[in-house]
Design an enzyme around this catalytic site. Structure first.
Site, mmCIF file in Angstrom:
data_model
loop_
_atom_site.group_PDB
_atom_site.id
_atom_site.type_symbol
_atom_site.label_atom_id
_atom_site.label_comp_id
_atom_site.label_asym_id
_atom_site.label_seq_id
_atom_site.Cartn_x
_atom_site.Cartn_y
_atom_site.Cartn_z
ATOM 1 N N HIS A 34 15.208 72.814 32.073
ATOM 2 C CA HIS A 34 16.616 72.504 32.354
ATOM 3 C C HIS A 34 17.080 73.095 33.693
ATOM 4 O O HIS A 34 17.511 72.343 34.573
ATOM 5 C CB HIS A 34 17.495 72.957 31.181
ATOM 6 C CG HIS A 34 18.951 72.998 31.476
ATOM 7 N ND1 HIS A 34 19.680 71.881 31.835
ATOM 8 C CD2 HIS A 34 19.833 74.029 31.497
ATOM 9 C CE1 HIS A 34 20.945 72.231 32.041
ATOM 10 N NE2 HIS A 34 21.055 73.532 31.856
ATOM 11 N N HIS A 88 21.148 79.911 36.242
ATOM 12 C CA HIS A 88 22.521 79.746 35.776
ATOM 13 C C HIS A 88 22.720 80.060 34.288
ATOM 14 O O HIS A 88 23.820 80.410 33.881
ATOM 15 C CB HIS A 88 23.068 78.357 36.122
ATOM 16 C CG HIS A 88 22.604 77.274 35.202
ATOM 17 N ND1 HIS A 88 21.477 76.548 35.431
ATOM 18 C CD2 HIS A 88 23.129 76.809 34.040
ATOM 19 C CE1 HIS A 88 21.313 75.677 34.465
ATOM 20 N NE2 HIS A 88 22.297 75.807 33.593
ATOM 21 N N GLU A 144 24.005 84.179 30.323
ATOM 22 C CA GLU A 144 24.556 83.672 29.073
ATOM 23 C C GLU A 144 23.537 83.685 27.924
ATOM 24 O O GLU A 144 23.867 84.073 26.816
ATOM 25 C CB GLU A 144 25.046 82.230 29.327
ATOM 26 C CG GLU A 144 25.641 81.532 28.139
ATOM 27 C CD GLU A 144 27.121 81.817 27.972
ATOM 28 O OE1 GLU A 144 27.636 82.717 28.659
ATOM 29 O OE2 GLU A 144 27.746 81.148 27.137
ATOM 30 N N ASP A 145 22.301 83.305 28.219
ATOM 31 C CA ASP A 145 21.343 83.056 27.136
ATOM 32 C C ASP A 145 20.262 84.114 26.961
ATOM 33 O O ASP A 145 19.497 84.059 26.009
ATOM 34 C CB ASP A 145 20.629 81.702 27.353
ATOM 35 C CG ASP A 145 21.597 80.541 27.196
ATOM 36 O OD1 ASP A 145 22.715 80.780 26.715
ATOM 37 O OD2 ASP A 145 21.228 79.412 27.553
ATOM 38 N N ASP A 191 24.649 71.155 36.469
ATOM 39 C CA ASP A 191 24.272 71.597 35.116
ATOM 40 C C ASP A 191 24.767 70.573 34.096
ATOM 41 O O ASP A 191 24.022 70.092 33.235
ATOM 42 C CB ASP A 191 24.902 72.976 34.871
ATOM 43 C CG ASP A 191 24.745 73.455 33.437
ATOM 44 O OD1 ASP A 191 23.667 73.236 32.859
ATOM 45 O OD2 ASP A 191 25.698 74.071 32.910
ATOM 46 N N ASP A 233 34.636 37.922 36.676
ATOM 47 C CA ASP A 233 34.777 36.753 37.521
ATOM 48 C C ASP A 233 34.868 37.107 38.982
ATOM 49 O O ASP A 233 34.858 36.249 39.848
ATOM 50 C CB ASP A 233 36.014 35.943 37.111
ATOM 51 C CG ASP A 233 35.623 34.854 36.129
ATOM 52 O OD1 ASP A 233 34.396 34.672 35.980
ATOM 53 O OD2 ASP A 233 36.509 34.234 35.536
#
Ligand code: MN
Length: 704
Positions: A48, A72, A76-77, A139, A259
């Site tokens: 990712h 990034h 957070e993870d 992201d 159209d």
């Protein structure tokens, strides 16, 4: 699937080898950090961030953005802190990663239109570096591409948020390619049935239209070639979401929208745009009122192009856009075009340099167009905001001026909340009212019945609403306090003549007030309290010049009792710090009212020449409140001594206002403290406890 080697090839096409290798290093760092984590697809998580970096590399973003993209999700993870990223990749990258994490943590909930717009502004305001937004957009783009058609509530929430927040942000930044992809992916995820139906209809129509499209294109190309113009003619198709929106908002059927035949003509100069327009208008008949010159008057995000609608053979409407290559790049990439086409590396570092260039470009474009600057204000304000955006505990967003504090926030919620505010929580943590708020924070105000604004709020309230309200409150309060104190001072002065205010004949008082231009008694009392009119002289004048010399009379009256609740017109001298128990004396200072000094204060000795301004004071038996006092503590030079002293004082429930140190010699240090105490007994107790600390040699109250 992208590999780091494939990305490396792209990187080396526009970055120098050193920068490219830093990006590669960030990849390995991310691979380690996310080791063992997998995406929902089952792929290693690192695919990712690698893909996100790939999207940004295609935009030719600088190496710091790419490193931030690789990292990034690390804060957070994984357990890796911002500081670790800072020491490995430098503070700028750490800030970028931190900024992206903060945006990721933002929860978008209620999405009324106004709310959604505020969220967009908040996101932009939170990102002090515009690259944070670009990394975040990349992201989100990769997440949307890999969202699948899974109708989970999470996927729906992400799709909704993309349509409401990120697509409009991309549009504000002029990044139309990204915006359209966001819209189509979001539409697909939210309304898969509708999307599939429109997509099928589109494929079908494409087959029918192909012949006519080719024919029109051929006519245009031939005509322009005859005139000697070398141009690219592109057939243009509306994207799914815009077809859907048009059907919905203009209540048109699919075939009505389809159209229309649309083409884009890309040329080499602005001049050619207009020449080509002329040729086209001679080829087909233009539809009146449909010509738009966005070259002379660009759109707010910098979009430039000529638009016209023509009547083709058999009456088919043909939409034409004519623009230069540069305009085409701007229309597709917006702010990102500044990275894509300007490769000079000097400006890659300055955080907002490219953004400023972009805004500057808009500004110049606008000046050339020669009309009001208002239209770019929108974008400019978003990128360099003077406002911050913060949440109420219920998720409402308030807009406040930059530098605003919880006090401003409280008044923005409601005047009553401001007036009774006593403390605040910022992101659930108790914080000082004076702390400047940052975009994205959640602020909760704690109120107490009967609480009132504090004059010190003036030092840090910045919004007009807060300042006006505080000023108004203080003015009323001061007036009340002054009148009460003035009455006590005047009564005491009259007492020296064995009289009192109540006993004065009505007419005598009225006549006096009129002669001295006071509308009412309270006005006179206020002036006395403020020290602008001396009580003894006023008393003598009131009594019509009868009685003794006022300075002699002064001695006869009982001292004025100080309770500590007199409010703004009684203050305590900073030179000698009087506390209850000390013998005191007052000085009537103009505009400041009564300033309480210790009787033996040196400054007071100097004021004795103006003895008519001195007021005898005593502490009332029921005196309240806390008073500031200064102590000097002589301690052995030992590490941690200040902490020991501060802890000891805090453990007694005493607030330290100020603490400073001054080395006496190699062995001893002076620690000077300012703290709040109730009275002399309280102070003596504290001093005793401090003397009990083993390294403390001496504790003295600082005298003036
Ligand atoms: Mn991510």
């Amino acid at each position: 699937m992208q590999t780091i080697d494939a990305l490396d090839t792209t990187l080396r096409s526009y970055l120098n080898p050193e920068q490219a290798s830093h990006v590669r290093r960030a990849y390995y760092f991310a691979e380690q950090a996310h080791f063992g984590q997998v995406r929902r697809s089952g792929e290693d998580y690192v695919t990712h961030p690698l893909a996100v970096a790939g999207i940004l590399a295609d935009m030719h973003m600088d190496h710091q953005s790419l490193i931030a993209a690789m990292l990034h999700d690390v804060i957070e993870d994984t357990g890796i802190p911002k500081t670790a990223i800072g020491s490995q990749f430098g503070p700028t990258v750490a800030e970028l990663v931190d900024g992206v994490s903060k945006l990721t943590q933002m929860e978008f909930e209620t999405l009324e239109e106004k709310q959604a717009e505020n969220f967009q502004k908040m996101a932009l305001a939170m990102a002090r570096d515009i690259r944070v937004i670009l990394v975040k957009l990349a992201d989100r783009l990769h997440n949307m591409r890999t969202l699948g058609v899974l109708q989970t509530s999470k996927a729906r929430r992400i799709a909704r948020e993309t349509l409401d927040i990120y697509a409009p942000i991309a549009m504000r930044l002029g990044m139309n390619t990204v915006r359209m992809e966001f819209e189509d992916l979001g539409f697909n995820a939210l309304y898969p049935m509708r999307a599939r139906r429109i997509d099928a209809a589109l494929r079908n129509a494409r087959g029918h239209r192909k012949e006519l499209v080719d024919k029109i294109r051929h006519q245009i190309e031939t005509t322009l070639a005859q005139e000697g113009h070398e141009v690219d003619v592109l057939g243009r198709e509306k994207h799914l979401y815009s077809i859907y929106k048009k059907m919905k908002s203009k209540r048109k059927s699919f075939s009505e929208i389809m159209d229309i035949y649309a083409f884009r003509i890309i040329v080499d100069s602005v001049d050619t745009c207009y020449r080509v327009l002329g040729c086209i208008h001679s080829l087909y008949k233009p539809v009146p009122g449909e010509f738009k010159d966005y070259i002379a008057i660009p759109k707010a995000n910098g979009y430039q192009s000529l638009h016209t609608v023509l009547m083709g053979m058999h009456g088919v409407p043909i939409e034409i856009q004519i623009r230069t290559r540069e305009m085409e790049a701007m229309a597709n990439n917006g702010i990102a075009a500044h990275w894509l086409y300007k490769t000079d590396s000097q400006s890659t570092n300055g955080s907002h340099t490219r953004a400023r260039e972009w805004v500057q470009g808009l500004l110049e474009m606008q000046q050339r167009a020669g009309n009001s600057l208002e239209f770019i204000e929108n974008v400019k304000i978003d990128l360099f905001p003077d406002e911050i955006y913060v949440f109420t505990p219920k998720g409402r967003i308030l807009e406040l001026p930059r530098g605003a504090t919880a006090v401003d926030f409280a008044y923005a919620v409601h005047t009553d909340v401001g007036n009774s505010c006593v403390a605040c929580r910022i992101n659930r943590r108790l914080a000082p009212l004076s702390e400047p708020l940052q975009s994205g924070e959640t602020v909760e105000i704690l109120t107490a019945p009967g609480a009132s604004p504090n004059p010190s709020w003036f030092n840090y309230a910045v919004s007009a609403k807060a300042r006006t309200n505080i000023r108004h409150f203080l003015k009323n309060q001061t007036r009340e306090d002054s009148v009460t104190l003035g009455r006590r001072l005047l009564d005491r002065a009259l007492a020296a003549f064995d009289r009192s205010l109540d006993q004065l004949p009505e007419g005598q008082l009225a006549e006096y007030l009129q002669r001295h231009h006071y509308e009412q008694l309270d006005d006179l009392l206020e002036q006395i309290a403020r020290g602008n009119r001396l009580p003894a002289i006023t008393a003598q004048q009131l009594l019509g010049g009868h009685g003794a010399d006022p300075t002699l009379a002064e001695g006869k009256a009982a001292p004025v009792a100080i309770r500590g609740t007199e409010g703004f017109m009684v203050s305590y001298a900073r030179c000698c710090h009087p506390i209850p128990g000390d013998p005191i004396e007052g000085y009537l200072s103009s505009e400041k009212g009564v300033v309480v000094h210790r009787e033996r204060c040196k400054n007071l000795a100097d004021m004795r020449e103006k003895s008519e301004r001195l007021v005898a004071l005593r502490w009332d038996e029921l005196v309240e409140g806390e008073y500031s006092v200064e102590l000097r503590i002589e301690v052995e030079n030992r590490r941690g001594m200040i902490a020991v002293i501060a802890t000891r004082i805090n453990s007694m429930g005493v607030n330290i206002e100020k603490i400073s140190t001054d080395d006496k010699d190699y062995q001893f240090t002076y620690v000077d403290l300012e703290m709040l105490v109730h009275n002399r007994v309280h102070l003596a107790h504290i001093m005793k406890r401090l003397r009990a600390i083993s390294s403390v040699r001496k504790v003295t109250r600082i005298k003036n």
